[in-house]
Every structure is written in C-alpha cells, then in structure tokens.
Design a protein around this motif. Structure first.
Motif, mmCIF file in Angstrom:
data_model
loop_
_atom_site.group_PDB
_atom_site.id
_atom_site.type_symbol
_atom_site.label_atom_id
_atom_site.label_comp_id
_atom_site.label_asym_id
_atom_site.label_seq_id
_atom_site.Cartn_x
_atom_site.Cartn_y
_atom_site.Cartn_z
ATOM 1 N N GLN A 308 0.825 -1.205 0.000
ATOM 2 C CA GLN A 308 0.000 0.000 0.000
ATOM 3 C C GLN A 308 0.863 1.261 0.000
ATOM 4 O OE1 GLN A 308 -2.089 -1.155 3.531
ATOM 5 N NE2 GLN A 308 -0.961 0.241 4.870
ATOM 6 N N LEU A 309 2.060 1.172 0.605
ATOM 7 C CA LEU A 309 2.967 2.313 0.562
ATOM 8 C C LEU A 309 3.721 2.389 -0.754
ATOM 9 C CD1 LEU A 309 4.519 2.419 4.152
ATOM 10 C CD2 LEU A 309 2.629 3.765 3.230
ATOM 11 N N ALA A 310 4.085 1.221 -1.284
ATOM 12 C CA ALA A 310 4.801 1.194 -2.561
ATOM 13 C C ALA A 310 3.987 1.888 -3.651
ATOM 14 C CB ALA A 310 5.113 -0.247 -2.953
ATOM 15 N N ALA A 311 2.670 1.707 -3.588
ATOM 16 C CA ALA A 311 1.798 2.336 -4.581
ATOM 17 C C ALA A 311 1.805 3.856 -4.461
ATOM 18 C CB ALA A 311 0.367 1.813 -4.418
ATOM 19 N N ARG A 312 2.279 4.353 -3.332
ATOM 20 C CA ARG A 312 2.316 5.796 -3.108
ATOM 21 C C ARG A 312 3.741 6.353 -3.149
ATOM 22 N NH1 ARG A 312 -2.310 8.196 -1.029
ATOM 23 N NH2 ARG A 312 -4.083 6.789 -0.761
ATOM 24 N N GLY A 313 4.657 5.551 -3.684
ATOM 25 C CA GLY A 313 5.996 6.064 -3.924
ATOM 26 C C GLY A 313 7.051 5.715 -2.898
ATOM 27 N N TRP A 314 6.670 4.982 -1.841
ATOM 28 C CA TRP A 314 7.648 4.559 -0.849
ATOM 29 C C TRP A 314 8.468 3.387 -1.406
ATOM 30 C CZ3 TRP A 314 7.902 6.238 4.470
ATOM 31 C CH2 TRP A 314 6.926 7.165 4.832
ATOM 32 N N LYS A 315 9.682 3.214 -0.886
ATOM 33 C CA LYS A 315 10.503 2.068 -1.244
ATOM 34 C C LYS A 315 11.022 1.400 0.022
ATOM 35 C CE LYS A 315 12.053 3.836 -5.731
ATOM 36 N NZ LYS A 315 13.239 4.208 -6.572
ATOM 37 N N LEU A 316 11.021 0.074 0.003
ATOM 38 C CA LEU A 316 11.573 -0.710 1.106
ATOM 39 C C LEU A 316 13.012 -1.044 0.746
ATOM 40 C CD1 LEU A 316 11.056 -2.115 3.816
ATOM 41 C CD2 LEU A 316 10.226 -4.110 2.527
ATOM 42 N N LYS A 327 12.587 4.410 2.092
ATOM 43 C CA LYS A 327 12.778 5.661 1.372
ATOM 44 C C LYS A 327 11.398 6.287 1.175
ATOM 45 C CE LYS A 327 14.811 7.772 -2.742
ATOM 46 N NZ LYS A 327 15.575 7.542 -3.999
ATOM 47 N N HIS A 328 11.238 7.497 1.665
ATOM 48 C CA HIS A 328 9.933 8.155 1.600
ATOM 49 C C HIS A 328 9.805 8.981 0.318
ATOM 50 C CE1 HIS A 328 11.288 12.270 2.464
ATOM 51 N NE2 HIS A 328 12.138 11.755 3.348
ATOM 52 N N PRO A 329 8.570 9.332 -0.079
ATOM 53 C CA PRO A 329 8.352 10.042 -1.345
ATOM 54 C C PRO A 329 8.163 11.551 -1.207
ATOM 55 C CG PRO A 329 6.278 9.144 -0.578
ATOM 56 C CD PRO A 329 7.313 8.782 0.470
ATOM 57 N N ARG A 385 -1.132 4.642 9.067
ATOM 58 C CA ARG A 385 -0.805 6.030 9.403
ATOM 59 C C ARG A 385 0.201 6.611 8.405
ATOM 60 N NH1 ARG A 385 -0.148 6.334 16.015
ATOM 61 N NH2 ARG A 385 -2.096 5.240 16.558
ATOM 62 N N LEU A 386 1.167 5.803 8.013
ATOM 63 C CA LEU A 386 2.124 6.276 7.006
ATOM 64 C C LEU A 386 1.412 6.574 5.687
ATOM 65 C CD1 LEU A 386 5.163 3.890 7.653
ATOM 66 C CD2 LEU A 386 4.961 6.297 8.293
ATOM 67 N N GLU A 387 0.446 5.745 5.346
ATOM 68 C CA GLU A 387 -0.314 5.983 4.132
ATOM 69 C C GLU A 387 -1.104 7.299 4.219
ATOM 70 O OE1 GLU A 387 -3.338 3.489 1.163
ATOM 71 O OE2 GLU A 387 -3.100 2.872 3.255
ATOM 72 N N MET A 388 -1.600 7.594 5.411
ATOM 73 C CA MET A 388 -2.354 8.839 5.603
ATOM 74 C C MET A 388 -1.461 10.061 5.451
ATOM 75 S SD MET A 388 -4.831 7.752 8.788
ATOM 76 C CE MET A 388 -5.575 9.370 8.918
ATOM 77 N N MET A 389 -0.140 9.883 5.689
ATOM 78 C CA MET A 389 0.771 11.006 5.485
ATOM 79 C C MET A 389 0.768 11.453 4.015
ATOM 80 S SD MET A 389 2.448 11.787 8.378
ATOM 81 C CE MET A 389 3.874 12.669 7.724
ATOM 82 N N CYS A 390 0.411 10.520 3.145
ATOM 83 C CA CYS A 390 0.424 10.825 1.708
ATOM 84 C C CYS A 390 -0.836 11.578 1.282
ATOM 85 C CB CYS A 390 0.542 9.518 0.899
ATOM 86 S SG CYS A 390 2.024 8.572 1.252
ATOM 87 N N GLY A 391 -1.812 11.681 2.173
ATOM 88 C CA GLY A 391 -3.024 12.413 1.829
ATOM 89 C C GLY A 391 -4.027 11.578 1.061
#
Length: 391
Positions: A308-316, A327-329, A385-391
């Motif tokens: 769910q984070l990868a879809a928003r530009g995060w990288k593990l 890595k955050h977007p 919560r991290l996903e919510m940071m993306c709006g």
C-alpha cells in the motif's frame, strides 16, 4: 580552544528523538507508536527473572567484583555454543564478556587505534559506532553501500591507507536490517587479512537472522584470530537491556589489550546480568526460537503491508532483524519529516540523517523503523498512518 572529545561528536540520536515528544498530548484514539529504538521494551521471561532473583539472594559472589573478562562459566558457555553454531573450535580464552555490545566495540577500537587512525564504516552506519570513533579521535571513513545496502569489498580496498586499522560490518545490519551474504563477509575477511587490519563483525542481531545455519564461515578459517573481532549482545536475545551484557570474541592476545580497557572503565561486567545470560543460554533455547519466529512473522507482515505504501511512492530499501529501512516520497528532508510524523500521526522513528555523514544526500530520503515492540496488528496500524501522510 580545541573541542573536548565529547564535543567532537553529535548528541545521542535516540535521546534526541525522545525530546521531540516533550509537550505533546497524543489523541486517545491515536496513541504513540514508538519505532525509534531497537531494543525489547518488556522484561525477560518470568522463569529467568525468578532465577535471577534466587541468584541475588543465594549467591554472595554476585554482589562482588568478578573477573574483568567475565565469568568463566559464561565465557565457557559462549565458546561451546559458538563452536557448535559456527562449526568451529572456539576456546574460552578467546571470549570476553563486556558491559553491553557498545562497550565491546569501544574496547575493540581502543585496543586497535590511536588518534588519527582510520576505520572504515559502511553507510548507513550504526550511530554509536560513529560516536565512539569521533570521541576517540579516530577518522571514520564512509564506505557507501549499493542499492541493496550491501558494501563492496573492492570499493573498500580503495579506502585502505597506512592509517587504516579496521573495517566494521554489522549483520544483520543496524539500521538497514540487511543480512550480509556469507561470501560477502568472507571477501571482507580476506581483504582485511591481506592488509593486516582487523575485521570487526557486530552480530548483535544474529539470533534473529532469517537464514538457517551459520551466517558465515569465518571462525573455521585458518588463523581467524589474527583478523576477526566478533561482537555480540545478550540484550536482544534475552531482554537483558538494563543489565548490560555483551561479548567479544577474538584472539587471546587482543583480549589482553581489551582487559586493560575494561578494567579501567567498569572493572567487571554486571554479575547479576552475566548470571542471567548464562541461565538463559542454558535454559531458554526453545523460548529464544519462539522469539525469533515472532520477529520473522513481523518481518513478513511488513513485506505484506508494504504494497500500500509502494503504490504511493515509498521504497523498502532493507528489511531484517528488528529493522525496516524506508525511502519516503516526500519533498521534506527526513529529519523534518520525522518530527512532523510525531505531531501528525503519533509515530516516532529515526531519520536517515542519523545514520549517514553530514551532507550525504541519500540521508534526506530515508527513515528507520525498528519493529521490536510492535506486533503484526501494530504494523498494520503503523502502515495505515504512514499511508495517511500521503493524503
């Protein structure tokens, strides 16, 4: 006026991050998720605590000074279990017990280095290693890692100078979680052996390695004692963080130098902690296996939830032991973002700026998540919560 040794380094990162919590009232429905520190936050199992309480009452020697290099029984047990797990022949005299793994590193560096010497650290690094080198007047030589956060021994070769005294590896890695392949660790051993320098391998998290069997073959190599200095912590395995018990495995000649440092700093390790560690090694094999299994379950949960984070530009970038390295977007630099996460999502984690040299641009996009104290459900909440940071 010259800086003092302590003024030459930065403030302790975990303590700095804790100060971000000052004055903040978290909503009742959004309690703090603290993933800043890689240490168990719960007490040892009851059976161990009961055994330690009995030792406290019934063994007068547990209140007195003991051998500077540690209890003979614990050194013998480490040597025996390490010999079995690494398929090698390690002697009691090649093991010393220290007041935590950080002290083991400090003792090793002090036995190796003078002011102005150099030690190679892969980046991102473990910040306490960098801090001790700073305070010792030893130059930290940054070795950038690749896209998998693995160091390259051939690139390290180019950094070796007449002042180089050691290369430091942490595997499974703190902060990145990456498990270094056996052949990679072996290549670094050969490089260090070729140049007559030490290879320090910090295996604080060895008990939570996802691989079966020995993670490397260094102890079975000829004359390993001339090159290898292995560090270990009982804190993570048996939740003995407050008792400060670590270990260092190396040559008897090296330990004779280490003994000078230990005798000057603490005289001897914690007697109760050492006896607790010995009891744990002898009685908690199955319990420790279940602890490892739980950590691997949490690791799997991170892999599952990360989509769910990868879809928003995060990288593990890395995952293993207690750590996920991300890595955050966002356009924010990681230190500013980490502070914003406290206020906006009640998450306390550490930014990449705490694990890299000043000016390293990679640091601004990185965050470390330490998941020792959140279960699979907690991981789901964290990622929401991290996903919510993306709006």
């Amino acid at each position: 006026m010259a800086l003092s040794r302590t003024q030459s380094t930065f403030a302790p990162p975990v303590q700095e991050a804790r100060r971000w919590l000052d004055g903040i009232q978290f909503p009742v429905d959004r309690a703090l998720i603290n993933v800043s520190q890689a240490a168990p936050a719960t007490a040892p199992p009851l059976a161990m605590r009961e055994a330690m309480a009995e030792i406290l009452v019934s063994e007068p020697a547990s209140h007195l000074y003991g051998p500077t290099l540690g209890l003979e029984a614990l050194r013998t047990e480490v040597a025996a279990q390490w010999s079995t797990s690494y398929g090698a022949d390690i002697a009691k005299g090649e093991v010393a017990i220290t007041s935590g793994c950080n002290q083991a590193f400090a003792a090793a560096i002090t036995s190796l280095c003078s002011a102005g010497d150099e030690v190679i650290l892969p980046t991102p690094w473990y910040f306490n290693h960098k801090m001790w080198l700073d305070m010792s007047g030893v130059q930290s030589v940054s070795l950038p890692t690749d896209s998998s956060l693995l160091p390259d021994p051939e690139k390290a070769r180019a950094f070796i100078t007449p002042r180089t005294r050691a290369i430091v590896l942490v595997t499974p890695n703190n902060p990145a979680g990456v498990e270094y392949p056996s052949d990679l660790v072996g290549a670094f051993f050969e490089l260090a052996q070729e140049h007559g320098i030490a290879l320090i391998v910090d295996e604080t998290y060895r008990d939570f390695d996802s691989r079966l069997g020995a993670p490397h073959d260094l102890f079975s190599r000829s004359n390993w004692q001339d090159t290898l200095i292995q560090l270990y912590s009982f804190s993570k395995a048996y939740r003995l963080t407050g008792h400060r018990v670590g270990a260092i495995v190396t040559s008897q000649a090296r330990l004779a130098e280490v003994e000078k440092f230990l005798d000057t700093v603490t005289i001897c390790p914690s007697q109760i902690g050492q006896r607790g560690a010995l009891w744990g090694m002898q009685n908690l094999g199955q319990w420790l296996a279940s602890e490892r299994k739980e950590i691997l379950i949490r690791r799997s949960a991170i892999e599952t939830e990360f989509s769910q984070l990868a879809a928003r530009g995060w990288k593990l970038l890395g995952l293993g032991a207690y750590f996920a390295y991300l890595k955050h977007p966002f356009p924010d630099k990681s230190d500013a973002l980490a502070k914003r996460m406290v206020a906006e999502q009640s998450i306390l984690c550490l930014p990449g700026t705490m694990f890299r040299p000043n000016g390293d641009p990679a640091a601004h996009g990185e965050l470390r998540i330490a998941f020792a104290n959140i279960d699979s459900d907690g991981i789901k909440t964290l990622f929401k919560r991290l996903e919510m940071m993306c709006g």
